[in-house]
Design a protein around this motif. Sequence first.
Motif, PDB file in Angstrom:
ATOM      1  N   ASN A 223     -20.928 -26.782  42.547  1.00  0.00           N
ATOM      2  CA  ASN A 223     -21.477 -26.612  43.899  1.00  0.00           C
ATOM      3  C   ASN A 223     -20.351 -26.629  44.917  1.00  0.00           C
ATOM      4  O   ASN A 223     -19.269 -27.161  44.663  1.00  0.00           O
ATOM      5  CB  ASN A 223     -22.462 -27.739  44.250  1.00  0.00           C
ATOM      6  N   CYS A 224     -20.618 -26.065  46.106  1.00  0.00           N
ATOM      7  CA  CYS A 224     -19.652 -26.121  47.209  1.00  0.00           C
ATOM      8  C   CYS A 224     -20.402 -26.143  48.529  1.00  0.00           C
ATOM      9  O   CYS A 224     -21.389 -25.439  48.699  1.00  0.00           O
ATOM     10  CB  CYS A 224     -18.692 -24.929  47.167  1.00  0.00           C
ATOM     11  N   LYS A 225     -19.933 -26.980  49.452  1.00  0.00           N
ATOM     12  CA  LYS A 225     -20.539 -27.052  50.773  1.00  0.00           C
ATOM     13  C   LYS A 225     -19.473 -27.408  51.802  1.00  0.00           C
ATOM     14  O   LYS A 225     -18.739 -28.391  51.655  1.00  0.00           O
ATOM     15  CB  LYS A 225     -21.632 -28.138  50.825  1.00  0.00           C
ATOM     16  N   PHE A 226     -19.395 -26.596  52.853  1.00  0.00           N
ATOM     17  CA  PHE A 226     -18.597 -26.957  54.017  1.00  0.00           C
ATOM     18  C   PHE A 226     -19.427 -27.873  54.914  1.00  0.00           C
ATOM     19  O   PHE A 226     -20.666 -27.826  54.903  1.00  0.00           O
ATOM     20  CB  PHE A 226     -18.190 -25.711  54.806  1.00  0.00           C
ATOM     21  N   SER A 227     -18.743 -28.679  55.706  1.00  0.00           N
ATOM     22  CA  SER A 227     -19.424 -29.588  56.615  1.00  0.00           C
ATOM     23  C   SER A 227     -18.602 -29.767  57.874  1.00  0.00           C
ATOM     24  O   SER A 227     -17.367 -29.779  57.827  1.00  0.00           O
ATOM     25  CB  SER A 227     -19.636 -30.952  55.945  1.00  0.00           C
ATOM     26  N   ALA A 272     -16.085 -40.213  40.228  1.00  0.00           N
ATOM     27  CA  ALA A 272     -16.714 -39.830  38.958  1.00  0.00           C
ATOM     28  C   ALA A 272     -18.189 -40.224  38.957  1.00  0.00           C
ATOM     29  O   ALA A 272     -18.554 -41.309  39.415  1.00  0.00           O
ATOM     30  CB  ALA A 272     -15.986 -40.498  37.794  1.00  0.00           C
ATOM     31  N   ILE A 273     -19.021 -39.342  38.437  1.00  0.00           N
ATOM     32  CA  ILE A 273     -20.449 -39.613  38.235  1.00  0.00           C
ATOM     33  C   ILE A 273     -20.664 -39.621  36.726  1.00  0.00           C
ATOM     34  O   ILE A 273     -20.618 -38.571  36.076  1.00  0.00           O
ATOM     35  CB  ILE A 273     -21.340 -38.567  38.928  1.00  0.00           C
ATOM     36  N   LYS A 274     -20.862 -40.787  36.154  1.00  0.00           N
ATOM     37  CA  LYS A 274     -20.816 -40.943  34.699  1.00  0.00           C
ATOM     38  C   LYS A 274     -22.160 -40.746  34.009  1.00  0.00           C
ATOM     39  O   LYS A 274     -22.202 -40.333  32.857  1.00  0.00           O
ATOM     40  CB  LYS A 274     -20.249 -42.321  34.351  1.00  0.00           C
ATOM     41  N   LYS A 275     -23.263 -41.036  34.679  1.00  0.00           N
ATOM     42  CA  LYS A 275     -24.550 -41.029  33.992  1.00  0.00           C
ATOM     43  C   LYS A 275     -25.377 -39.773  34.231  1.00  0.00           C
ATOM     44  O   LYS A 275     -26.444 -39.624  33.634  1.00  0.00           O
ATOM     45  CB  LYS A 275     -25.372 -42.255  34.441  1.00  0.00           C
ATOM     46  N   HIS A 276     -24.908 -38.875  35.087  1.00  0.00           N
ATOM     47  CA  HIS A 276     -25.743 -37.745  35.491  1.00  0.00           C
ATOM     48  C   HIS A 276     -25.002 -36.422  35.396  1.00  0.00           C
ATOM     49  O   HIS A 276     -23.769 -36.370  35.486  1.00  0.00           O
ATOM     50  CB  HIS A 276     -26.216 -37.935  36.934  1.00  0.00           C
ATOM     51  N   VAL A 277     -25.766 -35.349  35.239  1.00  0.00           N
ATOM     52  CA  VAL A 277     -25.253 -33.984  35.334  1.00  0.00           C
ATOM     53  C   VAL A 277     -25.735 -33.415  36.665  1.00  0.00           C
ATOM     54  O   VAL A 277     -26.942 -33.358  36.938  1.00  0.00           O
ATOM     55  CB  VAL A 277     -25.753 -33.114  34.175  1.00  0.00           C
ATOM     56  N   ILE A 278     -24.807 -32.979  37.498  1.00  0.00           N
ATOM     57  CA  ILE A 278     -25.125 -32.555  38.862  1.00  0.00           C
ATOM     58  C   ILE A 278     -25.684 -31.136  38.869  1.00  0.00           C
ATOM     59  O   ILE A 278     -25.162 -30.242  38.200  1.00  0.00           O
ATOM     60  CB  ILE A 278     -23.873 -32.626  39.755  1.00  0.00           C
ATOM     61  N   THR A 279     -26.744 -30.929  39.663  1.00  0.00           N
ATOM     62  CA  THR A 279     -27.314 -29.591  39.842  1.00  0.00           C
ATOM     63  C   THR A 279     -27.293 -29.128  41.295  1.00  0.00           C
ATOM     64  O   THR A 279     -27.239 -27.926  41.552  1.00  0.00           O
ATOM     65  CB  THR A 279     -28.769 -29.530  39.341  1.00  0.00           C
ATOM     66  N   GLN A 280     -27.346 -30.065  42.256  1.00  0.00           N
ATOM     67  CA  GLN A 280     -27.444 -29.695  43.662  1.00  0.00           C
ATOM     68  C   GLN A 280     -26.571 -30.590  44.533  1.00  0.00           C
ATOM     69  O   GLN A 280     -26.315 -31.752  44.197  1.00  0.00           O
ATOM     70  CB  GLN A 280     -28.895 -29.790  44.164  1.00  0.00           C
ATOM     71  N   ALA A 291     -25.595 -35.765  49.545  1.00  0.00           N
ATOM     72  CA  ALA A 291     -26.632 -36.007  48.547  1.00  0.00           C
ATOM     73  C   ALA A 291     -26.393 -35.121  47.336  1.00  0.00           C
ATOM     74  O   ALA A 291     -26.012 -33.961  47.466  1.00  0.00           O
ATOM     75  CB  ALA A 291     -28.011 -35.735  49.131  1.00  0.00           C
ATOM     76  N   LEU A 292     -26.624 -35.684  46.154  1.00  0.00           N
ATOM     77  CA  LEU A 292     -26.528 -34.945  44.896  1.00  0.00           C
ATOM     78  C   LEU A 292     -27.867 -34.996  44.194  1.00  0.00           C
ATOM     79  O   LEU A 292     -28.508 -36.048  44.123  1.00  0.00           O
ATOM     80  CB  LEU A 292     -25.455 -35.543  43.990  1.00  0.00           C
ATOM     81  N   GLY A 293     -28.298 -33.854  43.663  1.00  0.00           N
ATOM     82  CA  GLY A 293     -29.453 -33.797  42.787  1.00  0.00           C
ATOM     83  C   GLY A 293     -28.975 -33.609  41.364  1.00  0.00           C
ATOM     84  O   GLY A 293     -27.936 -32.980  41.125  1.00  0.00           O
ATOM     85  N   THR A 322     -33.837 -28.727  42.216  1.00  0.00           N
ATOM     86  CA  THR A 322     -33.457 -27.348  42.566  1.00  0.00           C
ATOM     87  C   THR A 322     -33.065 -27.184  44.027  1.00  0.00           C
ATOM     88  O   THR A 322     -32.497 -26.157  44.397  1.00  0.00           O
ATOM     89  CB  THR A 322     -34.612 -26.379  42.259  1.00  0.00           C
ATOM     90  N   GLY A 323     -33.361 -28.165  44.875  1.00  0.00           N
ATOM     91  CA  GLY A 323     -33.007 -28.043  46.285  1.00  0.00           C
ATOM     92  C   GLY A 323     -33.012 -29.374  47.000  1.00  0.00           C
ATOM     93  O   GLY A 323     -33.821 -30.263  46.690  1.00  0.00           O
ATOM     94  N   LEU A 324     -32.089 -29.524  47.966  1.00  0.00           N
ATOM     95  CA  LEU A 324     -31.984 -30.728  48.797  1.00  0.00           C
ATOM     96  C   LEU A 324     -31.799 -30.310  50.246  1.00  0.00           C
ATOM     97  O   LEU A 324     -31.127 -29.319  50.526  1.00  0.00           O
ATOM     98  CB  LEU A 324     -30.783 -31.575  48.373  1.00  0.00           C
ATOM     99  N   ALA A 325     -32.364 -31.077  51.168  1.00  0.00           N
ATOM    100  CA  ALA A 325     -32.177 -30.803  52.593  1.00  0.00           C
ATOM    101  C   ALA A 325     -32.364 -32.093  53.381  1.00  0.00           C
ATOM    102  O   ALA A 325     -33.387 -32.779  53.242  1.00  0.00           O
ATOM    103  CB  ALA A 325     -33.157 -29.743  53.086  1.00  0.00           C
ATOM    104  N   PHE A 326     -31.374 -32.423  54.208  1.00  0.00           N
ATOM    105  CA  PHE A 326     -31.482 -33.584  55.094  1.00  0.00           C
ATOM    106  C   PHE A 326     -32.309 -33.216  56.321  1.00  0.00           C
ATOM    107  O   PHE A 326     -32.110 -32.142  56.916  1.00  0.00           O
ATOM    108  CB  PHE A 326     -30.099 -34.028  55.569  1.00  0.00           C
ATOM    109  N   LEU A 327     -33.211 -34.107  56.713  1.00  0.00           N
ATOM    110  CA  LEU A 327     -33.908 -33.926  57.994  1.00  0.00           C
ATOM    111  C   LEU A 327     -32.945 -34.251  59.133  1.00  0.00           C
ATOM    112  O   LEU A 327     -32.077 -35.127  58.986  1.00  0.00           O
ATOM    113  CB  LEU A 327     -35.126 -34.846  58.073  1.00  0.00           C
TER     114      LEU A 327
END
Length: 390
Positions: A223-227, A272-280, A291-293, A322-327
């Motif tokens: 994933n990639c996100k500018f901020s 490092a995130i050891k217990k999860h596979v990142i999707t979002q 936030a990571l999904g 499949t998707g994340l969005a901050f209010l």
Amino acid sequence: MATTLLDTTNFPIYAINILSEDHFVVAGGGGASKTGIPNAFAFYRICKDGKKLKAVKIHQHEAHKQAIMNMDVNLKHKTFAAGMDNFCRLYRFSIEDKKRKESIESKVTVKESACQETAVGGDDDDAEYQKCVRFSLDGDLIATASSEGQVKILKHPDLSVVHDIKAHKTDIDEIDFHPNSKKFVTVSRDGTAYLWNTDSGKRDIQLHFSAGHEDENIFRFRNCKFSLNMDKKESYLYTTHVQAKFTKNSPKLPNYLVSWDMKKCIPKMYVAIKKHVITQLAVSPNGRYIALGTADGSILVYIAWNLKLLREIPEVHNIFVTGLAFLPETKTIYDDLKLDVALLSVSVDNTCHLTTVARRSEYSFSFLLFAFVSLICLLFFIMAHYDINL
């Protein structure tokens, strides 16, 4: 920390976007197969319900025969772009809320305004399709990326092609514009990530990350996100990295969240995130939180400036996110409900959830502990100085 089920739709959800302080849209569908599952956009209004937030569905717009697999919104022009098979479709929308005594009546209109082929389609399972889409912050351009590594930069609103670039060898997992709209970044399943010049359509630089390993091909960009951090008024890039290859004998390696030094285009900090596979991956509008999904439906929230884990919420969904969005940080969220984070998440399990994080104390635990120890030392000093016996 609280997680609330906002709604269960009659279609699997692949995308979510914020439309205003009070509205959001989700999209997805069952595709071209005649299963009775619609391909649709569902519109919601967020409102306060006592000491909680709830979502009210105000409209569902059924689309073409293709499922909506990716989507992005241009708030300035009230439009959203949707990836449907090998096409990018542009829609105009309007939402009007009217108060009726103790209730609110909403009127939503949605109209398709343009369409552009962004990938070479076909009828077979291996047909190319649009993998992701993103508006530039100024709203003038739309970037699309395909399952065959093709990038098209389109002019808004007529969707005419500005650049057509063979960017990668295979799937482009994500694409995003720099806040100044002059650059964009792509990350691919082929393991590479590139920074591009928007005006010329030429590649500026390749990004590299190895997590300290000699072989940087062990991990691939996901994933990639500018901020744009509203506190520091600086731009940042965040990426995620997953294990590139799995074999029967290969060890299970952690995933990584990385913050980049954009002046040098090198990793600045990573965790490092050891217990999860990142999707979002998502970044809050103020740039303070990430936030990571994950593949198991969990959600992780990090503090952006130091990549410290703020909260881990296991298995919010029963399948991959499949998707994340901050209010947005509104008066209701920040002042009335005293929340630091209000995060929406969706999945192909047909559900939309709201995860909230209560506002943190003004003082950290370390500071309070230091103050307590200092107070005790001061008390003993005073007692010794004045020869006070208890």
